[in-house]
Write a protein that holds these residues in place. Structure first.
Motif, PDB file in Angstrom:
ATOM      1  N   ASP A  70       9.566   7.997  -2.690  1.00 36.52           N
ATOM      2  CA  ASP A  70       9.305   9.042  -3.580  1.00 36.52           C
ATOM      3  C   ASP A  70       9.544  10.414  -2.867  1.00 36.52           C
ATOM      4  OD1 ASP A  70       7.935   7.382  -5.168  1.00 36.52           O
ATOM      5  OD2 ASP A  70       5.846   7.954  -4.662  1.00 36.52           O
ATOM      6  N   TYR A  71       9.593  10.507  -1.525  1.00 32.64           N
ATOM      7  CA  TYR A  71       9.961  11.661  -0.867  1.00 32.64           C
ATOM      8  C   TYR A  71      11.474  12.073  -1.061  1.00 32.64           C
ATOM      9  CZ  TYR A  71       5.543  12.973   1.432  1.00 32.64           C
ATOM     10  OH  TYR A  71       4.373  13.445   1.369  1.00 32.64           O
ATOM     11  N   ASN A  72      12.148  10.740  -1.253  1.00 31.47           N
ATOM     12  CA  ASN A  72      13.806  11.099  -1.558  1.00 31.47           C
ATOM     13  C   ASN A  72      14.176  11.050  -3.172  1.00 31.47           C
ATOM     14  OD1 ASN A  72      14.991  11.274   1.358  1.00 31.47           O
ATOM     15  ND2 ASN A  72      13.920   9.319   1.444  1.00 31.47           N
ATOM     16  N   THR A  73      13.152  11.031  -3.941  1.00 33.73           N
ATOM     17  CA  THR A  73      13.557  11.019  -5.338  1.00 33.73           C
ATOM     18  C   THR A  73      12.652  12.107  -5.988  1.00 33.73           C
ATOM     19  OG1 THR A  73      13.606   8.580  -5.367  1.00 33.73           O
ATOM     20  CG2 THR A  73      13.495   9.721  -7.408  1.00 33.73           C
ATOM     21  N   PHE A  74      11.640  12.084  -6.159  1.00 27.86           N
ATOM     22  CA  PHE A  74      10.858  13.365  -6.595  1.00 27.86           C
ATOM     23  C   PHE A  74      10.912  14.735  -6.134  1.00 27.86           C
ATOM     24  CE2 PHE A  74       8.760   9.433  -8.013  1.00 27.86           C
ATOM     25  CZ  PHE A  74       9.187   9.252  -9.243  1.00 27.86           C
ATOM     26  N   THR A  75      11.615  14.943  -4.888  1.00 29.28           N
ATOM     27  CA  THR A  75      12.021  16.164  -4.460  1.00 29.28           C
ATOM     28  C   THR A  75      13.271  16.702  -4.876  1.00 29.28           C
ATOM     29  OG1 THR A  75      13.103  15.218  -2.469  1.00 29.28           O
ATOM     30  CG2 THR A  75      10.533  15.670  -2.482  1.00 29.28           C
ATOM     31  N   THR A  76      13.702  16.289  -6.067  1.00 26.74           N
ATOM     32  CA  THR A  76      14.984  16.316  -6.466  1.00 26.74           C
ATOM     33  C   THR A  76      15.396  16.767  -7.856  1.00 26.74           C
ATOM     34  OG1 THR A  76      15.820  13.941  -7.071  1.00 26.74           O
ATOM     35  CG2 THR A  76      15.844  14.634  -4.527  1.00 26.74           C
ATOM     36  N   ASP A  77      16.472  16.851  -8.253  1.00 25.57           N
ATOM     37  CA  ASP A  77      16.747  17.127  -9.782  1.00 25.57           C
ATOM     38  C   ASP A  77      16.845  15.893 -10.476  1.00 25.57           C
ATOM     39  OD1 ASP A  77      19.120  16.175  -8.780  1.00 25.57           O
ATOM     40  OD2 ASP A  77      20.525  17.921  -9.614  1.00 25.57           O
ATOM     41  N   MET A 131      17.951   1.324  12.002  1.00 26.58           N
ATOM     42  CA  MET A 131      17.872   1.605  10.882  1.00 26.58           C
ATOM     43  C   MET A 131      16.772   2.207  10.529  1.00 26.58           C
ATOM     44  SD  MET A 131      17.652  -1.146   7.990  1.00 26.58           S
ATOM     45  CE  MET A 131      16.855  -0.927   6.247  1.00 26.58           C
ATOM     46  N   PHE A 132      15.608   2.291  11.236  1.00 25.91           N
ATOM     47  CA  PHE A 132      14.519   2.998  10.788  1.00 25.91           C
ATOM     48  C   PHE A 132      14.667   4.311  11.512  1.00 25.91           C
ATOM     49  CE2 PHE A 132      12.558  -0.708   9.268  1.00 25.91           C
ATOM     50  CZ  PHE A 132      11.761  -0.430   8.369  1.00 25.91           C
ATOM     51  N   TYR A 133      15.490   4.642  12.573  1.00 25.18           N
ATOM     52  CA  TYR A 133      15.830   6.141  13.184  1.00 25.18           C
ATOM     53  C   TYR A 133      16.670   6.712  12.180  1.00 25.18           C
ATOM     54  CZ  TYR A 133      13.333   6.419  17.321  1.00 25.18           C
ATOM     55  OH  TYR A 133      12.189   6.649  18.216  1.00 25.18           O
ATOM     56  N   PHE A 134      17.585   5.896  11.255  1.00 24.44           N
ATOM     57  CA  PHE A 134      18.269   6.519  10.424  1.00 24.44           C
ATOM     58  C   PHE A 134      17.405   7.267   9.191  1.00 24.44           C
ATOM     59  CE2 PHE A 134      19.767   5.778   5.851  1.00 24.44           C
ATOM     60  CZ  PHE A 134      20.479   6.549   5.717  1.00 24.44           C
ATOM     61  N   TYR A 135      16.426   6.614   8.824  1.00 27.65           N
ATOM     62  CA  TYR A 135      15.402   7.255   7.840  1.00 27.65           C
ATOM     63  C   TYR A 135      14.504   8.187   8.523  1.00 27.65           C
ATOM     64  CZ  TYR A 135      16.333   3.404   4.493  1.00 27.65           C
ATOM     65  OH  TYR A 135      16.978   2.590   3.861  1.00 27.65           O
ATOM     66  N   LEU A 136      14.278   8.182   9.709  1.00 25.48           N
ATOM     67  CA  LEU A 136      13.550   9.310  10.576  1.00 25.48           C
ATOM     68  C   LEU A 136      14.325  10.582  10.860  1.00 25.48           C
ATOM     69  CD1 LEU A 136      11.540   7.119  13.215  1.00 25.48           C
ATOM     70  CD2 LEU A 136      10.625   8.806  11.543  1.00 25.48           C
ATOM     71  N   VAL A 137      15.709  10.574  11.142  1.00 25.56           N
ATOM     72  CA  VAL A 137      16.508  11.640  11.418  1.00 25.56           C
ATOM     73  C   VAL A 137      16.787  12.095   9.928  1.00 25.56           C
ATOM     74  CG1 VAL A 137      18.931  10.486  11.304  1.00 25.56           C
ATOM     75  CG2 VAL A 137      18.553  12.485  13.004  1.00 25.56           C
ATOM     76  N   ARG A 177       4.233   7.423  -2.706  1.00 19.68           N
ATOM     77  CA  ARG A 177       3.941   8.212  -1.768  1.00 19.68           C
ATOM     78  C   ARG A 177       4.627   7.936  -0.520  1.00 19.68           C
ATOM     79  NH1 ARG A 177      -0.935  11.394  -3.235  1.00 19.68           N
ATOM     80  NH2 ARG A 177      -1.470  10.958  -5.348  1.00 19.68           N
ATOM     81  N   GLY A 178       5.824   7.312  -0.413  1.00 22.03           N
ATOM     82  CA  GLY A 178       6.691   6.844   0.837  1.00 22.03           C
ATOM     83  C   GLY A 178       7.792   7.359   0.690  1.00 22.03           C
ATOM     84  N   VAL A 179       8.736   6.745   1.517  1.00 28.28           N
ATOM     85  CA  VAL A 179      10.296   7.054   1.585  1.00 28.28           C
ATOM     86  C   VAL A 179      10.801   7.352   0.455  1.00 28.28           C
ATOM     87  CG1 VAL A 179      12.290   6.181   2.501  1.00 28.28           C
ATOM     88  CG2 VAL A 179      10.142   5.995   4.071  1.00 28.28           C
ATOM     89  N   ASN A 184       0.864  -1.407   0.109  1.00 27.86           N
ATOM     90  CA  ASN A 184       0.008   0.107   0.095  1.00 27.86           C
ATOM     91  C   ASN A 184       0.823   1.094   0.057  1.00 27.86           C
ATOM     92  OD1 ASN A 184      -2.435  -1.526   0.147  1.00 27.86           O
ATOM     93  ND2 ASN A 184      -2.075  -1.678   2.492  1.00 27.86           N
ATOM     94  N   ASP A 185       0.392   2.325  -0.591  1.00 25.37           N
ATOM     95  CA  ASP A 185       0.934   3.721  -0.434  1.00 25.37           C
ATOM     96  C   ASP A 185       1.532   3.857   1.035  1.00 25.37           C
ATOM     97  OD1 ASP A 185       0.313   3.949  -3.023  1.00 25.37           O
ATOM     98  OD2 ASP A 185      -0.948   5.714  -2.837  1.00 25.37           O
ATOM     99  N   SER A 186       2.794   4.516   0.762  1.00 21.59           N
ATOM    100  CA  SER A 186       3.557   4.897   2.215  1.00 21.59           C
ATOM    101  C   SER A 186       3.939   3.845   3.105  1.00 21.59           C
ATOM    102  CB  SER A 186       2.653   5.909   2.807  1.00 21.59           C
ATOM    103  OG  SER A 186       2.077   7.015   1.998  1.00 21.59           O
ATOM    104  N   GLN A 187       3.941   2.494   2.504  1.00 23.38           N
ATOM    105  CA  GLN A 187       4.313   1.499   3.466  1.00 23.38           C
ATOM    106  C   GLN A 187       5.571   0.990   2.541  1.00 23.38           C
ATOM    107  OE1 GLN A 187       2.719   0.521   6.367  1.00 23.38           O
ATOM    108  NE2 GLN A 187       1.767   2.780   5.913  1.00 23.38           N
ATOM    109  N   GLY A 188       6.601   0.604   3.473  1.00 19.50           N
ATOM    110  CA  GLY A 188       7.859  -0.125   2.756  1.00 19.50           C
ATOM    111  C   GLY A 188       8.833   0.967   2.366  1.00 19.50           C
ATOM    112  N   LEU A 189      10.049   0.518   2.510  1.00 19.17           N
ATOM    113  CA  LEU A 189      11.387   1.640   2.079  1.00 19.17           C
ATOM    114  C   LEU A 189      11.210   1.897   0.691  1.00 19.17           C
ATOM    115  CD1 LEU A 189      13.719   0.040   4.680  1.00 19.17           C
ATOM    116  CD2 LEU A 189      12.446   2.149   5.085  1.00 19.17           C
ATOM    117  N   GLN A 190      10.930   0.791  -0.093  1.00 19.76           N
ATOM    118  CA  GLN A 190      10.800   0.849  -1.544  1.00 19.76           C
ATOM    119  C   GLN A 190       9.773  -0.086  -2.057  1.00 19.76           C
ATOM    120  OE1 GLN A 190      13.983   1.047  -4.452  1.00 19.76           O
ATOM    121  NE2 GLN A 190      15.645   1.772  -2.756  1.00 19.76           N
ATOM    122  N   GLY A 191       9.238   0.128  -3.192  1.00 23.87           N
ATOM    123  CA  GLY A 191       8.577  -0.545  -3.857  1.00 23.87           C
ATOM    124  C   GLY A 191       7.110   0.031  -3.983  1.00 23.87           C
ATOM    125  N   THR A 192       6.702   1.036  -3.199  1.00 22.86           N
ATOM    126  CA  THR A 192       5.271   1.527  -3.124  1.00 22.86           C
ATOM    127  C   THR A 192       5.326   3.248  -3.484  1.00 22.86           C
ATOM    128  OG1 THR A 192       5.187   1.886  -0.860  1.00 22.86           O
ATOM    129  CG2 THR A 192       4.387  -0.155  -1.640  1.00 22.86           C
TER     130      THR A 192
END
Length: 536
Positions: free
Chosen positions: A69-76, A154-160, A65-67, A55-63
């Protein structure tokens, strides 16, 4: 964990009892925790089911509107253009590219909830390990706890990285109104210290190959995270990222073994530890992403995929392909995401110096499937136009065909669900990134990083380059395209808030406030002790 154990972890319902006091379909506890293996399955193995998602926003990759997409489509690196009636989605994708997100964004709130859900599940696991320690040997207890703590770190790495100032929660019994918000530097040090403490208790084994440790956070995975945290230490140690002053990595120290090292030396030390663990570059770049990529000597951590055994989705190829492209290979397609113009220009598209990885990462120009030209509905050839990508293509002659499309993963023609249930494991951490981290750290420590940079380039047959910060940043784009690292890289190089490609900075963005996402409004409403990040 082998595929059988991973399947058990994916299907169990027990673990949700940590989030729900009266879960439906829960087995009696005495049957769940009746021996050491079941303690492992229901406290440790189940955590890996949350690395991917459906589902959307679930998982580190593959779906969506989550981790990722926020790290890719916010960039050049890439964009999701509005293509007439397609992909406007209330302006969501344009807002990502333009940095116009708000604390009220539903997807951001869902991403926050996902990351903290896994943190709380880790805390629940640690409690259950303690409560059932009578079934375990001392070594089993310490190794189970170490693995759970590593996943939590590891999940705190993504949160920070994404949210900066977040609560450090180490118990599943803390009432919401007692959860306090930590400084970014405190969250960073917590994640780093946890990984250092548990690394020696994790198996020094490969995680990406099928077998006992398949999909695990093993010692090399912890080393990778420690190197990545140290490389970004200037950013993560900065408790006021809007004042224009960053700590200096040369003056940020860590104890590694018996040595006191600065951030750059620490990065290099953990990169060397990964090399000593036996990782190396695959002889063929594309092998890391082939259908059965479990044999890669380069992939450090992957999300295991099996179209029969696991429900985890990989939707990005499906999202990027033109409709007729999908039909030509027997799948559906959404005709969405593409590379930006500046990205294909970094690959030297349109010149005689085209990077060898271009055609491995992109579908571009006239499209052929099995040697045959793919046709549009009007009979014309389907021609992707890399230099025509724009954020809003509505009314353009290239509305449906602009932009080079994602190709990186070999297409599994036997995949299910329009190609989204594939057998290619999703690559999270790779050894080429380790070499590029070391190259950058050496440069930041005033030594030459050309050797490591050129190991990566030589693998794909590209000529050597002198290591400069620009060359390293460009190499990271070309080598790690579509892998979800670009936002972090741009922030570290102090470019995220600058004008790039077709994006112009927002008013006051020069302060750097958009380098950290806002704390979701819903999270603040639930916990009055949380305060909003500056600028929002």
């Amino acid at each position: 964990m082998n595929k059988k154990i991973f399947l058990i972890a994916m299907s169990t319902l027990v673990f949700m009892s940590c989030l729900n006091e009266q879960p439906k379909n829960q087995l009696p506890e005495e049957k769940i925790y009746d021996n050491a293996q079941n303690v492992y399955i229901n406290t440790v193995a189940t955590l890996y089911a949350y690395f991917g998602g459906t589902n959307d926003s679930q998982g580190l990759q593959g779906t969506y509107r989550g981790v990722y997409d926020y790290n890719t489509f916010t960039t050049d690196e890439a964009m999701l253009p509005t293509r007439g009636g397609d992909w406007f989605d209330g302006g969501f994708w344009q807002s990502l590219y333009q940095h116009k997100w708000t604390p009220h964004d539903v997807a951001l709130n869902n991403t926050w909830n996902y990351l903290f859900k896994v943190v709380m599940l880790c805390n629940c696991s640690l409690r259950n390990i303690e409560e059932h320690s009578g079934l375990l040997t001392a070594d089993q207890k310490s190794s189970y706890e170490a693995e759970v703590r590593a996943v939590r770190a590891m999940f705190y790495f993504y949160l920070v990285d994404m949210f900066g100032r977040v609560p450090v929660i180490t118990s599943d019994k803390v009432p919401v109104n007692e959860i306090v918000q930590n400084k970014r530097s405190e969250v960073f040090r917590f994640a780093f210290n946890e990984l250092q403490k548990v690394a020696s208790m994790l198996p020094n084994k490969s995680s990406n190959t099928d077998g006992t440790y398949y999909g695990h956070v093993t010692r090399p995975v912890a080393f990778f995270l420690l190197a990545k945290l140290a490389l970004n230490a200037e950013v993560y140690s900065d408790d006021d990222w809007t004042d224009g002053i960053r700590p200096n990595g040369s003056n940020i120290f860590f104890t590694v073994g018996s040595h006191r090292l600065n951030a750059w030396q620490t990065t290099m030390a953990y990169c060397d530890s990964i090399t000593a663990s036996g990782y190396r570059l695959a002889s063929n770049y594309a092998d890391n992403f082939k259908i059965h990529n479990e044999t890669s000597p380069e992939n450090i951590l992957t999300i295991p995929m099996d179209k029969v055994l696991y429900p985890t989705l990989y939707k990005y190829l499906f999202r990027s392909r033109h409709y007729n492209h999908g039909a030509a290979i027997g799948f559906g397609a959404e005709n969405g995401s593409c590379a930006t113009v500046s990205t294909v220009e970094t690959f030297a598209y349109g010149t005689d110096s085209l990077d060898a990885r271009y055609n491995l990462n992109f579908f571009s120009d006239t499209l052929r499937v099995k040697g045959a030209v793919v046709r549009l509905n009007n009979g014309d050839a389907l021609v992707y136009k890399p230099l025509e990508a724009k954020l809003d293509l509505t009314g353009s002659a290239y509305e449906k065909t602009a932009g080079a499309r994602m190709k990186k993963y070999e297409i599994d023609l036997t995949a299910y669900n329009d190609g989204q249930l594939q057998d290619n494991d999703i690559v999270l951490f790779r050894y080429s990134d380790v070499l590029l981290m070391k190259s950058e750290a050496k440069m930041r420590n005033n030594t030459d990083g050309s050797a490591e940079l050129n190991m990566v380039r030589a693998r794909v047959g590209m000529p050597a380059r002198q290591a400069t910060f620009q060359n390293i940043l460009d190499e990271r784009l070309m080598e790690l395209m579509w892998e979800g690292w670009r936002r972090q890289d741009l922030i570290r190089f102090d470019l995220f808030t600058s004008a790039y490609d077709q994006r112009t900075p927002l008013e006051n963005e020069y302060t750097g406030y958009t380098t950290v996402f806002p704390i979701p409004a819903n999270a603040i409403a639930l916990n009055p002790l949380l305060t909003q990040n500056p600028g929002y």
